[in-house]
Design a protein around this motif. Structure first.
Motif, PDB file in Angstrom:
ATOM      1  N   ALA A   4      44.024  40.961  -1.061  1.00  0.00           N
ATOM      2  CA  ALA A   4      43.268  40.039  -1.902  1.00  0.00           C
ATOM      3  C   ALA A   4      42.012  39.938  -1.278  1.00  0.00           C
ATOM      4  O   ALA A   4      42.028  39.206  -0.252  1.00  0.00           O
ATOM      5  N   LEU A   5      40.998  40.404  -1.668  1.00  0.00           N
ATOM      6  CA  LEU A   5      39.706  40.442  -1.308  1.00  0.00           C
ATOM      7  C   LEU A   5      38.836  39.373  -1.890  1.00  0.00           C
ATOM      8  O   LEU A   5      38.890  39.189  -2.982  1.00  0.00           O
ATOM      9  N   MET A   6      38.201  38.589  -0.994  1.00  0.00           N
ATOM     10  CA  MET A   6      37.316  37.505  -1.716  1.00  0.00           C
ATOM     11  C   MET A   6      35.815  38.059  -2.011  1.00  0.00           C
ATOM     12  O   MET A   6      35.216  38.719  -0.606  1.00  0.00           O
ATOM     13  N   TYR A   7      35.252  37.982  -2.870  1.00  0.00           N
ATOM     14  CA  TYR A   7      33.976  38.701  -3.180  1.00  0.00           C
ATOM     15  C   TYR A   7      32.934  37.262  -3.246  1.00  0.00           C
ATOM     16  O   TYR A   7      31.654  37.640  -3.192  1.00  0.00           O
ATOM     17  N   GLY A   8      33.364  36.029  -3.432  1.00  0.00           N
ATOM     18  CA  GLY A   8      32.564  34.955  -3.502  1.00  0.00           C
ATOM     19  C   GLY A   8      33.300  33.642  -3.867  1.00  0.00           C
ATOM     20  O   GLY A   8      34.600  33.805  -4.151  1.00  0.00           O
ATOM     21  N   PRO A   9      32.863  32.577  -4.184  1.00  0.00           N
ATOM     22  CA  PRO A   9      33.616  31.464  -4.564  1.00  0.00           C
ATOM     23  C   PRO A   9      34.252  31.684  -5.872  1.00  0.00           C
ATOM     24  O   PRO A   9      33.781  32.032  -6.649  1.00  0.00           O
ATOM     25  N   ASN A  10      35.757  31.434  -5.789  1.00  0.00           N
ATOM     26  CA  ASN A  10      36.673  31.767  -6.779  1.00  0.00           C
ATOM     27  C   ASN A  10      36.728  33.062  -7.327  1.00  0.00           C
ATOM     28  O   ASN A  10      37.189  33.306  -8.681  1.00  0.00           O
ATOM     29  N   ASP A  11      36.180  34.211  -6.552  1.00  0.00           N
ATOM     30  CA  ASP A  11      36.064  35.468  -6.792  1.00  0.00           C
ATOM     31  C   ASP A  11      36.922  36.304  -6.003  1.00  0.00           C
ATOM     32  O   ASP A  11      36.626  36.792  -5.060  1.00  0.00           O
ATOM     33  N   ILE A  12      38.505  36.214  -6.221  1.00  0.00           N
ATOM     34  CA  ILE A  12      39.292  36.916  -5.608  1.00  0.00           C
ATOM     35  C   ILE A  12      39.977  37.908  -6.192  1.00  0.00           C
ATOM     36  O   ILE A  12      40.490  37.694  -7.424  1.00  0.00           O
ATOM     37  N   THR A  46      34.901  28.129  -2.343  1.00  0.00           N
ATOM     38  CA  THR A  46      33.446  27.684  -1.740  1.00  0.00           C
ATOM     39  C   THR A  46      32.929  28.791  -1.294  1.00  0.00           C
ATOM     40  O   THR A  46      33.675  29.999  -0.814  1.00  0.00           O
ATOM     41  N   ASP A  47      31.649  28.673  -0.882  1.00  0.00           N
ATOM     42  CA  ASP A  47      30.849  29.855  -0.286  1.00  0.00           C
ATOM     43  C   ASP A  47      31.146  29.879   1.346  1.00  0.00           C
ATOM     44  O   ASP A  47      30.334  29.573   2.007  1.00  0.00           O
ATOM     45  N   SER A  48      32.315  29.987   1.637  1.00  0.00           N
ATOM     46  CA  SER A  48      32.859  29.939   3.208  1.00  0.00           C
ATOM     47  C   SER A  48      32.146  30.861   4.004  1.00  0.00           C
ATOM     48  O   SER A  48      32.122  30.715   5.269  1.00  0.00           O
ATOM     49  N   ARG A  49      31.766  32.267   3.519  1.00  0.00           N
ATOM     50  CA  ARG A  49      31.389  33.206   4.280  1.00  0.00           C
ATOM     51  C   ARG A  49      29.741  33.205   4.204  1.00  0.00           C
ATOM     52  O   ARG A  49      29.236  34.223   4.784  1.00  0.00           O
ATOM     53  N   LYS A  50      29.040  32.136   3.386  1.00  0.00           N
ATOM     54  CA  LYS A  50      27.708  32.387   3.236  1.00  0.00           C
ATOM     55  C   LYS A  50      27.064  33.618   3.001  1.00  0.00           C
ATOM     56  O   LYS A  50      26.238  34.233   3.364  1.00  0.00           O
ATOM     57  N   GLY A  51      27.767  34.128   1.797  1.00  0.00           N
ATOM     58  CA  GLY A  51      27.324  35.609   1.357  1.00  0.00           C
ATOM     59  C   GLY A  51      28.006  36.701   2.051  1.00  0.00           C
ATOM     60  O   GLY A  51      27.890  37.806   1.661  1.00  0.00           O
ATOM     61  N   ASP A  52      28.630  36.556   3.072  1.00  0.00           N
ATOM     62  CA  ASP A  52      29.113  37.547   3.807  1.00  0.00           C
ATOM     63  C   ASP A  52      30.436  38.047   3.269  1.00  0.00           C
ATOM     64  O   ASP A  52      31.612  37.818   3.950  1.00  0.00           O
ATOM     65  N   TYR A  53      30.562  38.985   2.261  1.00  0.00           N
ATOM     66  CA  TYR A  53      31.939  39.398   1.437  1.00  0.00           C
ATOM     67  C   TYR A  53      31.504  40.954   1.406  1.00  0.00           C
ATOM     68  O   TYR A  53      30.746  41.561   1.430  1.00  0.00           O
ATOM     69  N   PRO A  54      32.829  41.517   1.006  1.00  0.00           N
ATOM     70  CA  PRO A  54      34.268  40.896   0.875  1.00  0.00           C
ATOM     71  C   PRO A  54      34.846  40.366   2.154  1.00  0.00           C
ATOM     72  O   PRO A  54      34.463  41.004   3.172  1.00  0.00           O
ATOM     73  N   PHE A  55      35.836  39.692   2.054  1.00  0.00           N
ATOM     74  CA  PHE A  55      36.535  39.415   3.180  1.00  0.00           C
ATOM     75  C   PHE A  55      38.187  38.878   2.882  1.00  0.00           C
ATOM     76  O   PHE A  55      38.401  38.408   1.572  1.00  0.00           O
ATOM     77  N   ILE A  56      38.949  39.100   3.980  1.00  0.00           N
ATOM     78  CA  ILE A  56      40.416  38.882   3.430  1.00  0.00           C
ATOM     79  C   ILE A  56      40.657  37.634   4.311  1.00  0.00           C
ATOM     80  O   ILE A  56      40.665  37.419   5.364  1.00  0.00           O
ATOM     81  N   TYR A  57      41.262  36.511   3.589  1.00  0.00           N
ATOM     82  CA  TYR A  57      41.724  35.416   4.356  1.00  0.00           C
ATOM     83  C   TYR A  57      43.315  35.507   4.526  1.00  0.00           C
ATOM     84  O   TYR A  57      43.798  36.522   4.163  1.00  0.00           O
ATOM     85  N   GLY A  58      44.026  34.269   4.868  1.00  0.00           N
ATOM     86  CA  GLY A  58      45.444  34.322   5.117  1.00  0.00           C
ATOM     87  C   GLY A  58      45.643  34.367   6.527  1.00  0.00           C
ATOM     88  O   GLY A  58      45.356  35.171   7.358  1.00  0.00           O
ATOM     89  N   HIS A  59      46.342  33.123   7.098  1.00  0.00           N
ATOM     90  CA  HIS A  59      46.853  32.988   8.263  1.00  0.00           C
ATOM     91  C   HIS A  59      48.186  32.672   8.562  1.00  0.00           C
ATOM     92  O   HIS A  59      48.520  32.492  10.039  1.00  0.00           O
ATOM     93  N   GLU A  60      48.835  32.464   7.613  1.00  0.00           N
ATOM     94  CA  GLU A  60      50.232  31.946   7.990  1.00  0.00           C
ATOM     95  C   GLU A  60      51.171  33.285   7.672  1.00  0.00           C
ATOM     96  O   GLU A  60      51.825  33.522   6.711  1.00  0.00           O
TER      97      GLU A  60
END
Length: 346
Positions: A4-12, A46-60
């Motif tokens: 699940a890649l995040m490309y921006g706020p609410n864009d997964i 939110t724009d948590s990566r300040k435009g640095d996308y795509p990114f994969i979250y998830g830590h549990e």
């Protein structure tokens, strides 16, 4: 692999991406379950990566060893492991002072922080060496073991502020963390637990976790209700477990003289909370911020999560395939879900 890649706020977007390469001194973990955390939702919306996308979250993250590097000796193929995202150098001033959760070594702190919304994750040899990887008992499900991470900070918080008998404890925020707090506070011997939220569905669900009284603050003044329930004295301890400044401001009006207020939930960066400092001063109110946990606390929290003493099955209300991560976000935000666990292989 699927991720699940995040490309921006609410864009997964769940799509195919390259499987990570196994480090020579590390391993590849095949992720079987990954919890959806409130902080993940905040980052994903939110724009948590300040435009640095795509990114994969998830830590549990929990799974089993799928591949090992030629220099790896500690873990073997097929071992079932829990990956604690915190990693500490144990050498900086914060670690030496007993506050390893505030480790100042940014490189070490990021060794296993995220990347769990995927089918595989690479674990470096440095992470293996520094620690924070625990073996999952064979009779414990991956879903149950995934609760070891969100329980960790709650475990540390209640231990650090010594919640126990005969405390009257107020928890503001009936989300997954608030429910964890209520259940653990009962295990630790708290006499009365008061839960406050604006969502009645969440309040109703919280009653199964040892909550004695619920207050819907959208309908009732929570400060006056707490004072009524405590004969005008206030609670022994109040924990603000929401991402809202207003609940921090309310908390100091609910605690007794000489009592303790904990700011647990992170509020929007840069926002300020207006506090009545005269009340704090003349009532001898203690305020503590809480974040993270030590290695010792993370290990004991994990042991609790996989033990019969902790009812993990009551917390996990929704198990969804990774493809439905956006549905999981909405279920959590609406209050319909307590804890969502995602399965990358379904």
């Amino acid at each position: 692999m699927k991720a699940a890649l995040m490309y921006g706020p609410n864009d997964i977007r769940v799509e195919e991406t390259e499987k990570p390469t196994c480090p020579r001194d590390g391993m590849i973990l095949k992720i079987m379950s990954v919890g959806l955390c409130g902080s993940d939702i905040r980052n994903l919306t939110t724009d948590s990566r300040k435009g640095d996308y795509p990114f994969i979250y998830g830590h549990e993250i929990v799974g089993y060893v799928d591949e090992t590097g030629p220099e790896t000796t500690k873990y073997k193929l097929g071992q079932r492991l829990f990956l604690f995202p915190g990693t500490y150098c144990m050498e900086c001033d914060a670690c030496i002072s007993g506050h390893s959760e505030n480790c100042e070594n940014e490189h070490v702190a990021k060794l296993a922080g995220t990347g769990g919304f995927a089918q595989y994750i690479a674990v470096s040899g440095e992470k293996i060496q520094k620690g924070g990887i625990y073996e999952i008992p064979e009779d414990v499900s991956f879903d149950a073991a995934s609760l070891g991470e969100p329980l960790t900070s709650v475990f540390a918080c209640l231990e650090n502020v010594r919640v126990g008998y005969p405390d009257t404890l107020v928890i503001i925020g009936a989300g997954p963390i608030g429910d964890f707090m209520a259940q653990l506070a009962k295990i630790r011997g708290a006499r009365k637990i008061i839960m406050i939220d604006i969502n009645q569905t969440r309040l109703d669900m919280s009653e199964q976790f040892g909550v004695d009284v619920t207050i819907n603050s959208a309908e009732t003044d929570p400060i006056q209700e707490v004072l009524k329930l405590t004969e005008g004295k206030g609670a022994d301890k109040v924990i603000s477990a929401t991402p809202v400044n207003a609940t921090q401001a309310q908390a100091i009006h609910m605690v007794r003289k000489g009592g303790l207020v904990v700011f647990f939930g992170g509020v929007p960066k840069g926002s300020l909370t207006e506090l009545d400092t005269n009340l704090i001063h003349y009532n001898n109110i203690w305020i503590k911020g809480h974040f993270g946990a030590s290695y010792s606390q993370s290990k004991r929290a994990f042991q609790l999560a996989v033990s019969p003493s902790f009812p993990t099955e009551k917390f996990i209300t929704h198990v969804l395939p990774l493809d439905e991560i956006n549905k999981g976000i909405q279920l959590t935000k609406s209050g319909e879900a307590i804890k969502v666990v995602l399965h990358p292989w379904e």
